[in-house]
Scaffold this active site. Structure first.
Site, PDB file in Angstrom:
ATOM      1  N   HIS A 124      38.150  33.761  39.910  1.00  0.00           N
ATOM      2  CA  HIS A 124      37.512  34.872  40.542  1.00  0.00           C
ATOM      3  C   HIS A 124      36.863  35.801  39.679  1.00  0.00           C
ATOM      4  O   HIS A 124      36.047  36.265  39.891  1.00  0.00           O
ATOM      5  CB  HIS A 124      38.709  35.494  41.067  1.00  0.00           C
ATOM      6  CG  HIS A 124      39.102  34.851  42.512  1.00  0.00           C
ATOM      7  ND1 HIS A 124      39.090  35.037  43.705  1.00  0.00           N
ATOM      8  CD2 HIS A 124      40.153  33.564  42.383  1.00  0.00           C
ATOM      9  CE1 HIS A 124      39.645  34.224  44.383  1.00  0.00           C
ATOM     10  NE2 HIS A 124      40.269  33.357  43.388  1.00  0.00           N
ATOM     11  N   ASP A 166      36.716  41.966  45.065  1.00  0.00           N
ATOM     12  CA  ASP A 166      37.020  40.571  45.409  1.00  0.00           C
ATOM     13  C   ASP A 166      38.214  40.796  46.787  1.00  0.00           C
ATOM     14  O   ASP A 166      39.061  41.584  46.656  1.00  0.00           O
ATOM     15  CB  ASP A 166      37.942  39.797  44.234  1.00  0.00           C
ATOM     16  CG  ASP A 166      38.225  38.305  44.559  1.00  0.00           C
ATOM     17  OD1 ASP A 166      38.696  37.981  45.634  1.00  0.00           O
ATOM     18  OD2 ASP A 166      37.957  37.500  43.596  1.00  0.00           O
TER      19      ASP A 166
END
Length: 172
Positions: free
Chosen positions: A21, A112
């Site tokens: 991520h 995110d």
């Protein structure tokens, strides 16, 4: 009166604290910076300690890193477990992100989707938030391949495999 230099738009990116991520978020940050956007990536302190001073954490590409206190003890080489940083993201990090946003003029926060705790923080600070899903490109590529998979007879119109043998022999 002289013309004042225009201040570039500033964006704060908040990745989920895992390599799959953080790395895509840093790539997005570099792409934005290449277009004149002032970008800061806010990472938990245990991530910041690992990447600050490396190529990934270099200001040479126009991307700044900001450390957010997580309250998670750093155990050296091993990153904290999911339960530990999950608790930190929900209970410890929001107040620190809020202080960071109060100190900076930010046009947008890119979050995110697994770090969704940052969305209400941005809302409280009056800053628009946008979601980012690192797996989106992979998902798009799968969807884009559907016509070819159907044409090759590997999947039916309903998406079920026609035969595992032909599916396993599919050329990529």
């Amino acid at each position: 009166m002289g013309a004042e230099a225009a201040t570039p738009p500033a964006v704060l990116l908040v990745p989920f604290p895992a390599q799959g991520h953080v790395t895509p978020m840093l790539r997005l940050a570099r792409a934005l910076a290449a277009h004149g956007v002032a970008v800061t990536v806010a990472v938990p302190d245990f991530i910041h300690r690992r990447i600050a001073g490396t190529t990934a954490g270099s200001d040479d590409d126009g991307v700044a890193l900001a450390s957010i206190a997580s309250g998670v003890a750093d155990c050296g080489a091993d990153p904290p477990g999911f339960a530990e940083f999950g608790h930190a993201m929900e209970h410890h990090m929001p107040a620190h992100l809020e202080r960071l946003l109060a100190r900076r003029r930010v046009a947008c926060v890119v979050v995110d989707v697994l770090a969704s705790w940052a969305v209400p923080v941005a809302e409280r600070c009056g800053v628009p938030a946008a979601g980012f899903w690192p797996a989106m490109l992979a998902s798009y590529r799968v969807v884009a391949a559907i016509p070819e998979l159907m044409e090759e007879g590997l999947i039916s119109e309903s998406g079920t495999p026609c035969s595992w043998a032909s599916f396993l022999s599919f050329r990529t």
